[in-house]
Structure formats: structure tokens, C-alpha cells
Design an enzyme around this catalytic site. Structure first.
Site, PDB file in Angstrom:
ATOM      1  N   LYS A 249     -64.259   6.017  65.691  1.00 21.36           N
ATOM      2  CA  LYS A 249     -64.482   4.792  66.440  1.00 21.36           C
ATOM      3  C   LYS A 249     -63.741   4.841  67.774  1.00 21.36           C
ATOM      4  O   LYS A 249     -64.268   4.459  68.813  1.00 21.36           O
ATOM      5  CB  LYS A 249     -63.996   3.582  65.634  1.00 21.36           C
ATOM      6  CG  LYS A 249     -64.740   3.335  64.337  1.00 21.36           C
ATOM      7  CD  LYS A 249     -64.127   2.162  63.588  1.00 21.36           C
ATOM      8  CE  LYS A 249     -64.813   1.942  62.242  1.00 21.36           C
ATOM      9  NZ  LYS A 249     -64.193   0.832  61.486  1.00 21.36           N
ATOM     10  N   ARG A 250     -62.508   5.299  67.731  1.00 21.31           N
ATOM     11  CA  ARG A 250     -61.681   5.312  68.936  1.00 21.31           C
ATOM     12  C   ARG A 250     -62.207   6.294  69.960  1.00 21.31           C
ATOM     13  O   ARG A 250     -62.300   5.993  71.145  1.00 21.31           O
ATOM     14  CB  ARG A 250     -60.238   5.671  68.564  1.00 21.31           C
ATOM     15  CG  ARG A 250     -59.284   5.736  69.766  1.00 21.31           C
ATOM     16  CD  ARG A 250     -57.921   6.202  69.334  1.00 21.31           C
ATOM     17  NE  ARG A 250     -57.980   7.516  68.712  1.00 21.31           N
ATOM     18  CZ  ARG A 250     -58.061   8.655  69.404  1.00 21.31           C
ATOM     19  NH1 ARG A 250     -58.127   8.642  70.713  1.00 21.31           N
ATOM     20  NH2 ARG A 250     -58.097   9.814  68.773  1.00 21.31           N
TER      21      ARG A 250
END
Length: 497
Positions: A249-250
Site C-alpha cells: 500500500k505504501r
């Protein structure tokens, strides 16, 4: 004796949005339940109070609803069962299968450092493990803080299970530490609480990510200590980025979130099809599946052991997701029943502020809207294309491709005035449709002594702003006589603002 009814669960932690890995896990559980007439349960594992939020829970539910993964039971909140979890821990303590660990953080660190010096893994809080039951009870009664740890059997025993994807898995007891069940504040930890809840919900099959494979040995020990039969386990391969790093996600942003695909105009059935092919194969070359076909074809034997790859460009924003995802979306959009597609296009046009209520009122207008969508969909990839590339069909204003203007309108100095003449002839037609429009256009080209292609290409660009699209005369019929006449009449100034 008949087998128990299949019960599977999807148990996300609401610490972020629904990741496509979570979406795939939910889909595989849902497909398994649908195929075998089982029950699909949704459980929100919200015991991480620092990171779990109501907004994240809502985002996960929204993602599952958009995917069409309807659950049969739930959603249940794991936090609602904390007292039940503590009661099970108390039962394990009473049975001598768990113990209170009174070691402070500093004492545990000293134990681990000593284990490092002796070149062995830290396994047990031996001082606490060797306490008599009476002394342990007395120290707890005085309010001394403690962690409840599972008492892993000593000796040469092992946990063994057959994973539905990765085959036989074995770990010796001596390689497993006395893992914590409850923190000093009484809150339960994952490996313990997940077993409590799976027993409570009578889960028969646990289908989850490969990153949980190493946890399974500890969980089986808890099942055995409670005298319960473990469920069948199947672990799914991880999903990696093109550089084979774990999809994050990051790091990878929007490509990771299920709701991104919804917001980018994907069809739910197409995205289910795409998710299913990430690490699974039907054993054939077939890639296009309706949902009914997926349910029929799905089996755990088709799940790969190797990590799956989602191919997207990390440098080209035009390639923000896997090409296969876009291809499948276009294919589903073109093949699905038109009556199923129309509400989706309506929702997209409403979102873009382009919806005209008259398109839903009266048989003629509804028929017009259906014909417009049917004409456009073979050339579009996502629902967003209807409000962007297809805007000229639904609004008076639309984007104009300057390259198309230069190529089709300005290359020959006569095109603009010829289109104005064509507009007057179209206006005079008593019955304007694709057949009569073509006859009139070709008749004018013959009179002018020019190739019909000049009028065809010029008409397309002035009427729609583009150089490509549906067959011209189908396009003109859908736009309608009034719109076509108005746009061609303005050819002298088209694209000059």
C-alpha cells in the site's frame, strides 16, 4: 457419516482499505462456498485498537459490496468476543496447557540475550513456566502483571498438517516458542483469538494468504489443547509487483486498493475475473470467465505455489494497472447483457454531471440511450470512457482532438465549407437515419468531385471531436438530426477557440 457443511470466512483487519490481496482472499473463500453450497462468513478482526478504525471497516465493506461478494453471516466484530477469548485462556490455564509469564520486558530481554550467547533460540520463560500452580495463583491474586503463554509440549513431537496448496507442513515442538495468548492488560493476541473465533463459528476451511502459513503450527497446537479438530487449511501465494517485491500500500499506492478499480470505472464481474487469475488457473488457456463459470471452474488444486505478479508500470501513469485487468474489463463490458450495463453507465454519467432524466423517461428516449451505449461499448475499456471519450454523445460540450482537426478538417481548405453545406442537406431530410445520411453525403461528394472520405472524416471530427470511433453513419444516427446539423453548421469555427 456425512461431512459437515462447509463454512469459510474472510477476516480482514480494519487497519487500511481493502487490498487486492484481501479482495482475492475474499473472492476465493466466496467461490469455494458457492461451489460447494457452503456458508461465507465475514469477520472484522478489530482487536488492534490503535490501528483499527470505523472508516477502514466501512471501506472494506464498500469494497466487498462493490465486488458482489455477499456474505451469509456477519459482519462480526472480533472485539465483541474478548470476554469469550479470556474464558478460553482461563480454561487452558486450568488444564495446565498455558501458564502465566511474570517476566518483565527487561527480564525477557535478558533471557533472549542469554539465549543468543548460548547460540540457541529463546523458547520459554522457564522461571515462570516452572512455577507451581499455587505460587502462580498467589502472585496473580496480588495483582502482579503477567502474560498468558501457551505451554508448548516438550520433547520430539511435532505439528503436521496438509495444506491445500503447499502440501505437507511439519514443525517440531522444540522449534516453537511458548507464544503469548493474552497480554498483561488481558487483550488477546492474533494466533489465539483467531482459533477461538474459528472454533466458535464452526469454520471448516481456512483459506488465507501465504504469510499466515508459519502461524498455522501454533494455531494447531491450540486446537489440540482444546480438544478440537482443526479446519482444513489452504494458503494463497503472495501478490508481487513487477519487480517481484511484495505489493505494498505504501509503495505502490492506488494499484493496491480494490476501490481504486471501482473509481476507475471497472465492472465488478470483470474485476472478479481478474482477481481470480492472480495465482489461480482453471488448467486451460481460458481467461474470460463469467461469475457462474468461475464458480464452476474454481478449485484449490488450481492455486499456484509461486507468488503471483501484477504487471503495471511504475513510471508510466497511463499504465497504472495490469494490462490484463483492462483487457478483461473491456471484454466483459462488451459481452455482458446490455440491460446489466445500462445502470452502470447511467451511474457514471450521473457522477460526471452528464445525465439527462429524459433518457429514462419514455420508450423512445430509453431506446436511444440503450442504442448509444451499445454502439459505444465495443470501443471502450472502462465505464469512465462513456463520460470522457463518449462525452460528445451525452453533452453539448466535449473535448476536441487538435490532431484530428488538423488531419481531418484543416488539411483541405474546402472541408469546413463543404461540411456546412452537408449540414443544410441533412436538415432538409424528412427522414434522417444512417442510410439517408450516407446517401446524402456520398451524393454531395460526387457533386463536388471529391472523395467521400474527406466528408466522412471531417464529419466525424466535427460531430464528435475525434478521428476514430463507431462507424460514422451509426454515429450520426445516434447523435440525431438536430445535433448533427447544429455541429456541422458550426464547422467554420470548429476547433479554433
Amino acid at each position: 457419516m456425512s461431512s459437515p457443511a462447509i463454512r469459510v470466512r474472510f477476516a480482514p483487519s480494519p487497519t487500511g482499505y481493502l487490498h487486492i490481496g484481501g479482495g482475492r482472499t475474499a473472492l476465493f473463500n466466496w467461490l469455494y462456498a458457492k461451489k460447494y453450497g457452503g456458508t461465507f462468513i465475514l469477520r472484522i478482526e478489530d482487536t488492534d485498537k490503535e490501528r483499527s478504525t470505523d472508516d477502514n471497516t466501512k471501506s472494506i465493506l464498500d469494497g466487498l459490496k462493490w465486488l458482489g461478494l455477499d456474505w451469509d453471516e456477519g459482519p462480526f466484530l472480533q472485539s465483541d468476543g474478548v470476554e469469550r477469548h479470556r474464558q478460553v485462556a482461563a480454561e487452558l490455564l486450568a488444564a495446565g496447557k498455558a501458564y502465566r509469564s511474570f517476566a518483565t520486558a527487561a527480564e525477557l530481554e535478558a533471557q533472549r540475550k542469554q539465549a543468543d550467547i548460548e547460540k540457541r533460540p529463546w523458547q520459554r520463560d522457564l522461571p515462570s513456566r516452572l512455577l507451581s500452580r499455587e505460587e502462580s495463583d498467589a502472585r496473580a491474586a496480588k495483582g502482579e502483571p503477567f502474560t498468558v503463554r501457551f505451554l508448548v509440549p516438550e520433547g520430539e513431537g511435532a505439528t503436521v498438517f496438509e495444506d491445500g496448496v503447499y502440501g505437507t507442513q511439519e514443525r517440531k515442538h522444540k522449534d516453537t516458542e511458548d507464544f503469548a495468548l493474552l497480554r498483561p492488560d488481558g487483550s488477546p493476541l492474533y494466533n489465539f483469538v483467531v482459533v477461538c473465533d474459528d472454533i466458535h463459528m464452526a469454520i471448516t476451511h481456512v483459506i488465507r494468504g501465504q504469510d499466515h502459513l508459519s502461524n498455522t503450527h501454533k494455531q494447531i497446537l491450540i486446537y489440540e489443547a482444546l480438544g478440537k479438530k482443526p479446519p482444513e487449511f489452504a494458503h494463497l501465494p503472495l501478490i508481487n509487483a513487477p519487480d517481484r517485491a511484495k505489493l505494498s500500500k505504501r509503495k505502490h499506492g492506488e494499484v493496491v486498493s480494490v476501490t481504486t478499480y471501482r473509481d476507475k470505472g471497472f465492472i465488478p464481474e470483470a474485476f472478479r475475473n481478474f482477481l481470480a487469475l492472480i495465482g489461480w488457473s482453471s488448467g486451460t488457456d481460458k481467461e474470460f470467465f463469467t461469475t457462474a463459470e468461475l464458480i464452476e471452474a474454481f478449485s484449490l488444486s488450481g492455486v499456484s505455489r509461486g507468488n503471483a505478479i501484477v504487471n503495471f508500470s511504475e513510471t508510466d501513469p497511463r499504465q497504472w494497472t495490469d494490462r490484463k485487468a483492462l483487457h478483461l474489463n473491456a471484454e466483459h463490458m462488451n459481452k455482458m447483457p446490455l440491460e446489466d450495463l445500462l445502470p452502470m453507465v447511467e451511474a457514471e454519467l450521473r457522477s460526471a454531471g452528464l445525465w439527462d432524466e429524459s433518457w429514462a423517461a419514455g420508450w423512445n428516449r430509453r431506446e436511444w440511450f440503450a442504442k448509444a451505449v451499445d454502439l459505444l461499448r465495443p470501443r471502450f475499456i472502462t465505464l469512465k470512457d462513456f463520460s470522457s471519450a463518449g462525452r460528445a454523445f451525452f453533452d453539448k460540450t466535449f473535448d476536441i482532438d487538435p490532431v484530428a482537426v488538423e488531419k481531418n478538417v484543416d488539411k483541405d481548405p474546402g472541408v469546413r465549407k463543404w461540411l456546412v453545406e452537408l449540414a443544410s442537406r441533412f436538415k432538409a431530410l424528412p427522414n434522417f437515419n444512417k442510410e439517408t445520411a450516407e446517401v446524402e453525403l456520398r451524393k454531395l461528394a460526387d457533386e463536388l468531385g471529391i472523395k467521400a472520405g474527406l466528408l466522412i472524416n471531417g464529419s466525424r471530427t466535427v460531430a464528435s471531436g475525434a478521428s476514430v470511433g463507431p462507424p460514422l453513419f451509426d454515429l450520426l444516427e445516434i447523435l440525431g438530426q438536430d445535433t448533427v446539423v447544429a455541429r456541422l453548421s458550426a464547422a467554420l469555427t470548429f476547433g479554433k477557440h
